[in-house]
Design an enzyme around this catalytic site. Structure first.
Site, mmCIF file in Angstrom:
data_model
loop_
_atom_site.group_PDB
_atom_site.id
_atom_site.type_symbol
_atom_site.label_atom_id
_atom_site.label_comp_id
_atom_site.label_asym_id
_atom_site.label_seq_id
_atom_site.Cartn_x
_atom_site.Cartn_y
_atom_site.Cartn_z
ATOM 1 N N THR A 6 4.074 2.823 5.947
ATOM 2 C CA THR A 6 2.872 1.656 5.413
ATOM 3 C C THR A 6 2.143 3.431 6.561
ATOM 4 O OG1 THR A 6 1.229 0.977 6.294
ATOM 5 C CG2 THR A 6 3.673 0.400 7.686
ATOM 6 N N ARG B 45 -5.066 -2.296 8.676
ATOM 7 C CA ARG B 45 -5.289 -2.866 8.520
ATOM 8 C C ARG B 45 -5.360 -3.730 10.161
ATOM 9 N NH1 ARG B 45 -3.736 -5.603 4.259
ATOM 10 N NH2 ARG B 45 -2.928 -4.239 3.620
ATOM 11 N N ASP C 137 6.320 -5.113 5.663
ATOM 12 C CA ASP C 137 6.698 -6.755 5.895
ATOM 13 C C ASP C 137 6.616 -7.578 4.966
ATOM 14 O OD1 ASP C 137 4.350 -6.590 7.354
ATOM 15 O OD2 ASP C 137 5.337 -7.076 9.129
ATOM 16 N N GLY D 12 0.778 -1.371 0.192
ATOM 17 C CA GLY D 12 0.169 0.650 0.211
ATOM 18 C C GLY D 12 0.694 1.328 0.161
ATOM 19 N N ASP E 295 2.606 -0.573 11.673
ATOM 20 C CA ASP E 295 2.435 -2.087 12.431
ATOM 21 C C ASP E 295 3.169 -2.513 12.114
ATOM 22 O OD1 ASP E 295 1.928 -2.648 9.270
ATOM 23 O OD2 ASP E 295 0.654 -3.951 9.433
ATOM 24 N N ARG F 91 1.216 -5.229 -5.593
ATOM 25 C CA ARG F 91 1.399 -6.285 -4.367
ATOM 26 C C ARG F 91 1.082 -7.465 -5.304
ATOM 27 N NH1 ARG F 91 -2.686 -3.594 -1.355
ATOM 28 N NH2 ARG F 91 -1.816 -3.006 0.893
ATOM 29 N N ASP G 113 -0.100 2.277 9.190
ATOM 30 C CA ASP G 113 -0.606 1.606 9.849
ATOM 31 C C ASP G 113 -0.009 1.392 10.729
ATOM 32 O OD1 ASP G 113 -2.270 0.349 8.046
ATOM 33 O OD2 ASP G 113 -1.626 -1.088 7.502
HETATM 34 O O1 F6P Z 1 -1.812 -1.429 4.088
HETATM 35 C C1 F6P Z 1 -2.104 0.196 4.026
HETATM 36 C C2 F6P Z 1 -3.410 -0.217 3.906
HETATM 37 O O2 F6P Z 1 -4.281 1.167 3.979
HETATM 38 C C3 F6P Z 1 -4.246 -0.919 4.706
HETATM 39 O O3 F6P Z 1 -4.722 -0.197 6.204
HETATM 40 C C4 F6P Z 1 -5.590 -1.155 4.626
HETATM 41 O O4 F6P Z 1 -5.872 -2.410 5.450
HETATM 42 C C5 F6P Z 1 -5.063 -1.454 3.791
HETATM 43 O O5 F6P Z 1 -3.526 -1.642 3.667
HETATM 44 C C6 F6P Z 1 -6.221 -1.540 2.037
HETATM 45 O O6 F6P Z 1 -5.442 -2.340 0.736
HETATM 46 P P1 F6P Z 1 -5.994 -1.719 -0.967
HETATM 47 O O7 F6P Z 1 -5.103 -0.582 -1.188
HETATM 48 O O8 F6P Z 1 -5.540 -2.834 -1.410
HETATM 49 O O9 F6P Z 1 -7.226 -1.728 -0.738
#
Ligand code: F6P
Length: 333
Positions: free
Chosen positions: A135, A181, A107, A15, A139, A76, A137
């Site tokens: 990120t 997340r 990670d 992300g 995290d 991804r 998050d």
């Molecule tokens: O990891 C970053 C993040 O924005 C999370 O907070 C969220 O759950 C996820 O990515 C959303 O992913 P996507 O952009 O694939 O919907």
């Protein structure tokens, strides 16, 4: 003797996060300052698989430090998770003559980097990788701070402040879902910063009566006529929480899911500055012969550590901040 580093790749993966561009800029400019050539790999690890790259020089990264998103695009990559995908990626590394790669992301990105450099070693190729944590998050176990978190918090705060205006006027309850997340950092920091009535985080099992009904009741007794409930996406759905509040408290909340808006926007000073220092450190680590490292923050300082060790680390959740939130939500003596 260490192999001299002549050319490196840089990519963003997973992300996106505000400040990724500032990190790319720092990697490229530091490399140039050290006489190292730099290639931008586009669309994360997919770019290595598909030979999707762009040569970068000092001027290619002008005017991006203030931009959200990532000029290198991101993705991804499922294909990169398997050996055949990484074999294709290694072919691109050979073609480009890469000595190292700086991978900016979470990670999952670092796991990919480690797998790639191990597979390279098995094939007789020296390819050092360095990860930069980015990120919203926050995290990642090994680093106190991840690029993008501060900007995402500020974006969420700005939105919630606006929501509060209308919630106050209508004397309503607002249930706001923030990203993160499986982690509650974003929700907790945002909840403290907006003076939320209650915050739900995945790190703490939900006791609906104590965590919501009782807090709304207390706020109401203290004279409040509007309530702000912040829900981390990992703690449940804002829609479900609102429904339950309606059933159990008898008020009719409005739901807002902030979603991807939290990932955009011009990076804050903290994110630009951290990204710049991390990008510099990543290239210096490669220059100094330290490969398979992750650049991390430790109480404000930037350092780097072994990637395998970094991937096993678990960040203690700052639960004391949750207690602070509880204390600060008391509005009457
Ligand atoms: O990891 C970053 C993040 O924005 C999370 O907070 C969220 O759950 C996820 O990515 C959303 O992913 P996507 O952009 O694939 O919907």
């Amino acid at each position: 003797m260490e192999k001299q580093v002549k050319r490196i790749g840089v990519l963003t993966s997973g992300g996106d996060a505000p400040g990724m561009n500032a990190a790319v800029r720092a990697v490229v400019r530091t490399a140039v300052s050290q006489g190292i050539e730099c290639v931008g790999i586009r669309r994360g690890w997919n770019g290595l698989i598909n030979s999707d790259f762009v040569p970068l020089n000092a001027s290619s990264v002008s005017h991006i430090i203030n931009k959200g998103g990532t000029m290198l695009y991101t993705a991804r990559s499922l294909e990169f998770m398997d050996r055949p995908g990484r074999d294709k990626a290694l072919a691109t590394c050979r073609l480009l003559g890469l000595d190292g790669i700086v991978a900016i992301g979470g990670d999952g990105t670092f796991r990919g980097a480690l797998a790639l450099s191990r597979q390279a070693a098995e094939a007789g190729l020296t390819l050092q990788t360095v990860g930069i944590p980015a990120t919203i998050d926050n995290d990642i176990g090994c680093s106190h701070y991840t690029i993008g978190f501060d900007t995402a918090c500020n974006t969420a705060i700005e939105c919630i402040d606006k929501l509060r205006d209308t919630m106050q006027s209508h004397e309503r309850c607002s249930v706001v879902e923030v990203m993160g997340r499986h982690a509650g950092y974003l929700a907790l920091y945002v909840g403290i910063s907006v003076g939320a009535t209650a915050v739900l985080i995945p790190e703490r099992p939900l006791d609906f009566d104590q965590d919501i009904v009782e807090k709304i009741r207390r706020a109401r007794l203290a004279g409040s006529t509007h309530y702000m409930i912040v829900v981390a996406e990992g703690a449940g759905s804002a829609v479900d929480i609102a429904k339950r509040i309606h059933e159990e408290v008898g008020i009719d909340p409005r739901v807002t899911v902030l979603g991807h808006i939290q990932r955009g926007g011009s990076p804050s000073a903290r994110d630009r500055e951290t990204a710049s220092r991390m990008g510099y450190r990543a290239v210096m680590s490669l220059m100094e012969g330290r490969g398979n490292r992750v650049v991390v923050t430790r109480d404000g300082s930037i350092t780097d550590m072994d990637m395998e060790e970094a991937l096993q680390m678990v960040k203690p959740f700052p639960m004391e901040r949750y207690q602070i939130l509880g204390a600060l939500s008391i509005t009457r003596d």
